[in-house]
Design a protein around this motif. Structure first.
Motif, PDB file in Angstrom:
ATOM      1  N   ILE A   1       0.856  -1.304   0.185  1.00 11.50           N
ATOM      2  CA  ILE A   1      -0.107  -0.151  -0.021  1.00 11.50           C
ATOM      3  C   ILE A   1       0.942   1.330  -0.043  1.00 11.50           C
ATOM      4  N   THR A   2       0.498   2.205  -0.886  1.00  7.90           N
ATOM      5  CA  THR A   2       1.230   3.235  -0.954  1.00  7.90           C
ATOM      6  C   THR A   2       0.554   4.562  -1.214  1.00  7.90           C
ATOM      7  N   ARG A   3       1.024   5.716  -0.713  1.00  9.72           N
ATOM      8  CA  ARG A   3       0.173   6.897  -0.851  1.00  9.72           C
ATOM      9  C   ARG A   3       1.370   8.148  -1.266  1.00  9.72           C
ATOM     10  N   TYR A   4       0.855   8.745  -2.280  1.00  8.75           N
ATOM     11  CA  TYR A   4       1.851   9.664  -2.987  1.00  8.75           C
ATOM     12  C   TYR A   4       0.806  10.675  -3.820  1.00  8.75           C
ATOM     13  N   ILE A   5       1.340  11.771  -4.299  1.00  6.09           N
ATOM     14  CA  ILE A   5       0.853  12.762  -4.820  1.00  6.09           C
ATOM     15  C   ILE A   5       1.375  12.944  -6.175  1.00  6.09           C
ATOM     16  N   VAL A   6       0.516  13.014  -7.252  1.00  6.30           N
ATOM     17  CA  VAL A   6       0.943  13.433  -8.714  1.00  6.30           C
ATOM     18  C   VAL A   6       0.316  14.670  -9.237  1.00  6.30           C
ATOM     19  N   ASP A   7       1.178  15.533  -9.659  1.00  6.23           N
ATOM     20  CA  ASP A   7       0.732  16.816 -10.052  1.00  6.23           C
ATOM     21  C   ASP A   7       0.722  16.580 -11.482  1.00  6.23           C
ATOM     22  N   ALA A   8      -0.672  17.212 -12.143  1.00  5.11           N
ATOM     23  CA  ALA A   8      -0.794  17.169 -13.619  1.00  5.11           C
ATOM     24  C   ALA A   8      -0.271  18.381 -14.033  1.00  5.11           C
ATOM     25  N   VAL A   9      -0.042  18.305 -15.208  1.00  3.57           N
ATOM     26  CA  VAL A   9       0.396  19.300 -16.344  1.00  3.57           C
ATOM     27  C   VAL A   9      -0.443  19.737 -17.393  1.00  3.57           C
ATOM     28  N   SER A  10      -0.486  20.817 -17.846  1.00  6.29           N
ATOM     29  CA  SER A  10      -1.470  21.293 -18.946  1.00  6.29           C
ATOM     30  C   SER A  10      -1.239  20.357 -20.174  1.00  6.29           C
ATOM     31  N   LEU A  11      -2.512  20.292 -20.645  1.00  2.00           N
ATOM     32  CA  LEU A  11      -2.502  19.538 -22.099  1.00  2.00           C
ATOM     33  C   LEU A  11      -3.882  20.392 -22.826  1.00  2.00           C
ATOM     34  N   THR A  12      -3.467  20.804 -24.025  1.00  2.00           N
ATOM     35  CA  THR A  12      -4.354  21.417 -24.840  1.00  2.00           C
ATOM     36  C   THR A  12      -4.659  20.675 -26.053  1.00  2.00           C
ATOM     37  N   SER A  13      -6.009  20.673 -26.287  1.00  2.00           N
ATOM     38  CA  SER A  13      -6.655  19.654 -27.472  1.00  2.00           C
ATOM     39  C   SER A  13      -6.312  20.505 -28.701  1.00  2.00           C
ATOM     40  N   SER A  14      -6.820  19.832 -29.774  1.00  2.00           N
ATOM     41  CA  SER A  14      -6.857  20.524 -31.242  1.00  2.00           C
ATOM     42  C   SER A  14      -7.815  21.446 -31.398  1.00  2.00           C
ATOM     43  N   TRP A  15      -8.832  21.688 -30.401  1.00  2.00           N
ATOM     44  CA  TRP A  15      -9.652  22.498 -30.515  1.00  2.00           C
ATOM     45  C   TRP A  15      -9.485  23.641 -29.469  1.00  2.00           C
ATOM     46  N   GLY A  16      -8.223  23.629 -28.684  1.00  2.00           N
ATOM     47  CA  GLY A  16      -7.939  24.609 -27.553  1.00  2.00           C
ATOM     48  C   GLY A  16      -8.691  24.239 -26.415  1.00  2.00           C
ATOM     49  N   GLY A  17      -9.195  23.044 -26.181  1.00  2.00           N
ATOM     50  CA  GLY A  17      -9.805  22.631 -24.853  1.00  2.00           C
ATOM     51  C   GLY A  17      -8.390  22.359 -23.891  1.00  2.00           C
TER      52      GLY A  17
END
Length: 653
Positions: A46-62
């Motif tokens: 069992i492990t507990r940890y943090i993952v920080d997301a980074v930005s992702l822009t779709s082809s529609w600018g989403g």
């Protein structure tokens, strides 16, 4: 094809939840080029940890965000850095506004720190957390030449920092104690819910010794797991496990072949397994089979069950599968049925693929009435994922949608969509050669390619009528690759948006290293891979208090998971991993809380007194900024009146 080709077929992976152990998955080895993936024996269960997301822009600018939340386990074979990811699933539900005694999660941003006892330095920081805005579950399978594992995670997210994911990972079940021991079972992931109930299928393929007997459906409660290995085996009398307190056999040593299960989430009791078998029965929680799940005109189900937590036909949710109609011998129909909270069938609807199905813009398929839904063939029946039919809602037409990939001998593969209203209508969402655009009315950035051996994964759906899938993709410039595509529901028909594609590079926020997506899993040697995208890869509930403006809004979906081969650039040395990528809409964090501003309008005045009185005695998650909570402690009471009076007449910074 039931045979499991080495390293090409999915199986379940290890799910781990150990209080006090804290590690992360966006990490690299302190020795560049080594693998810091968890082992199933030397590292914590069992492990507990943090993952920080980074930005992702779709082809529609989403605006989306991406995070590698889980890695497959380390392979005992030194030629492979990790085992192969098999079927994966995200919970069909989420919990909101949870509060609990503070838990420590590890955090770092330094290369070399991470999870592996052998390959990482100790994490430099821990963060106490006592509440989540939402929590959902993610499970995955992994396998090598013999061993298979089932793993899962409960993932928390807060509105105050929505790009940060708090992961509790638990090894649910393993096929053996060590790499040198006999394999006692092959375990294959079916489903997981937001409370950590994980469902898997187990048989004795590749087994030896005290291997499990017959067909088995097993539920593992992740919160009940302890630090020991949990192996399934035959005790000499019946199939059993090392951790019976966390492990329940819902189907034990059956002689009737079953598919991997889906599940109905429950609030007060364990989730209920949704089981389809080869005797054409539906078996809730492994009970005696019924055929009342088949709609009129449907003769038999095919493939693995899908489940959506929507109830347009009654009950609490909707189950779907591919089907064979009563007329003819092709699998060219869809079967949907509503289930109650106990898993009983409430009603059923069916629809058969029509001749001359069109997208309304020039593409027509099934002109010879010989198209068929074929993604239930090969190993997916036994190894997942779940399921081949997407189920969602379409507010533009006030209908329920169901979608699946059909194969036309002439026109190729296409995504067929049935809309269930008073009557049923059909359309095509995507096909080989359809353009992927750079905006709702934009120009092409590429097309759906003719893939080999398959073009499309199974689709998943949201509650705005959109569909999601992995597909072979031919960019306007560059070689053919694979991409995660959103088929956006518009009044003029479906338009394709690229969310993510192989070849993109991202900065690992925690590892301090860039990683490149080398491949999005799509196919094995002869069929869709068990580790590709299925309907169970979509988290349909949207982020709390976020209201999408329409189908094109990224906030239409709560999240997506996709299996990928990623390669870190670790100080100039490539370091590859099989990883589960989490893609969610990019939610804006609220402005810093202003004490005394009970209605969040930036001013502290009589309107705040009114807000306190109007919401007096309300209880919220502390720190959530609920209406009337002028001091942000989660309770609206006289202390909030005091907070307003102390700041009266001022403006927030």
């Amino acid at each position: 094809m039931r045979s499991m080709a080495i390293r090409t077929v999915s199986a379940c992976s290890l799910l781990v939840m150990l209080a006090g152990a804290t590690f992360a998955q966006d990490s690299v080895s302190r020795t560049p080029g080594n693998s810091d993936a968890l082992t199933t024996t030397d590292d914590p269960i069992i492990t507990r940890y943090i993952v920080d997301a980074v930005s992702l822009t779709s082809s529609w600018g989403g605006q989306f965000q991406i995070a590698p939340v889980l890695k497959a386990h380390r392979d005992a074979d030194p030629m492979f850095p990790t085992q192969l990811l098999g079927s994966a699933a995200v919970s069909p539900d989420q919990q909101q506004n949870l509060s609990f005694p503070a838990i420590l999660y590890s955090l770092w941003t330094t290369p070399g720190q991470g999870i592996s006892i052998l390959e990482n330095n100790t994490p430099s920081n821990t963060i106490p957390v006592a509440s989540f805005t939402r929590q959902f579950g993610v499970g995955f399978s992994d396998l090598s030449t013999g061993a298979t594992n089932a793993a899962g995670a409960l993932i928390g997210q807060n509105a105050s920092a929505p790009s940060r994911f708090f992961v509790t990972r638990v090894l649910a079940a393993s096929s053996g104690y060590t790499s040198a021991d006999p394999v006692t079972s092959t375990v294959s992931l079916g489903a997981i819910d937001s409370r950590g109930n994980l469902f898997l299928r187990a048989d004795n393929f590749n087994g030896s010794g005290n291997q499990v007997q017959g067909e088995n459906i097993v539920r593992v409660g992740l919160p009940a797991r302890n630090a020991g290995i949990n192996t399934l085996f035959f005790s000499g009398v019946a199939n059993s496990s090392d951790q019976p307190g966390a492990t329940s056999y819902l189907v034990n040593n059956s002689s009737v072949t079953t598919n991997t299960p889906a599940a109905i989430p429950q609030t007060a009791t364990p989730a209920i397994a949704l089981v389809l078998d080869f005797a054409n029965n539906y078996r809730a929680n492994g009970a005696a089979g019924v055929t009342s799940h088949l709609a009129g005109g449907i003769a038999a189900h095919r493939g693995n069950p899908s489940y959506a937590n929507i109830n347009p036909f009654g009950g609490v949710g909707t189950v779907a599968s591919l089907a064979r109609p009563s007329s003819g011998n092709r699998t060219n129909a869809l079967n949907l049925f509503a289930v109650t909270s106990t898993g009983a069938v409430a009603s059923a609807r069916g629809a058969t693929l029509p001749a001359n199905i069109t997208d309304g813009a020039g593409f027509t398929a099934n002109t010879a009435s010989n198209a068929e839904f074929l993604q239930y063939l090969s190993q997916t029946t036994f190894r997942g994922g779940n399921g081949q039919v997407a189920v969602g809602s379409d507010p533009l037409t006030s209908t329920t949608i169901a979608a699946a990939v059909a194969t036309d001998p002439t026109a190729g593969e296409f995504v067929a969509v049935a809309r269930f209203g008073v009557s049923t209508s059909w359309t095509v969402a995507a096909f080989e050669g359809k353009q992927v655009l750079n905006g709702p009315s934009g120009t092409a950035i590429g097309t759906i390619a003719n893939g080999n051996p398959v073009t499309f994964s199974a689709p998943g759906a949201d509650r705005q009528g959109n569909l999601y899938f992995v597909a072979a993709f031919q960019p306007t410039v560059g070689p053919q690759t694979t991409a995660l595509i959103k088929a956006v529901n518009t009044a003029a028909g479906y338009r394709l948006e690229r969310i993510l594609q192989a070849g993109q590079t991202f900065a690992g926020a925690n590892s301090g290293r860039e990683y490149t997506i080398e491949k999005l899993t799509l196919a094995d040697s002869d069929s869709v891979a068990s580790g590709t995208f299925f309907s169970g890869n979509v988290l349909q509930p949207t982020f709390p208090n976020e209201n999408p403006t329409g189908p094109a809004d990224p906030r239409s979906v709560g999240g997506l998971i996709v299996n990928a081969q990623i390669v870190y650039n670790n100080a100039g040395t490539p370091e590859p991993y099989q990883a589960v990528l989490l893609v969610t809409p990019q939610i804006q964090a609220p402005p810093p809380f202003c004490t005394g501003d009970a209605n969040n309008d930036g001013q502290i005045n009589f309107a705040d007194i009114t807000s306190v009185l109007a919401n007096f005695n309300n209880i919220y998650t502390p720190g959530s900024g609920g209406a009337g909570d002028a001091n942000n402690d989660g309770a609206v009471n006289f202390a909030d009146v005091t907070a307003v009076l102390q700041g009266f007449g001022t403006a927030c910074p």
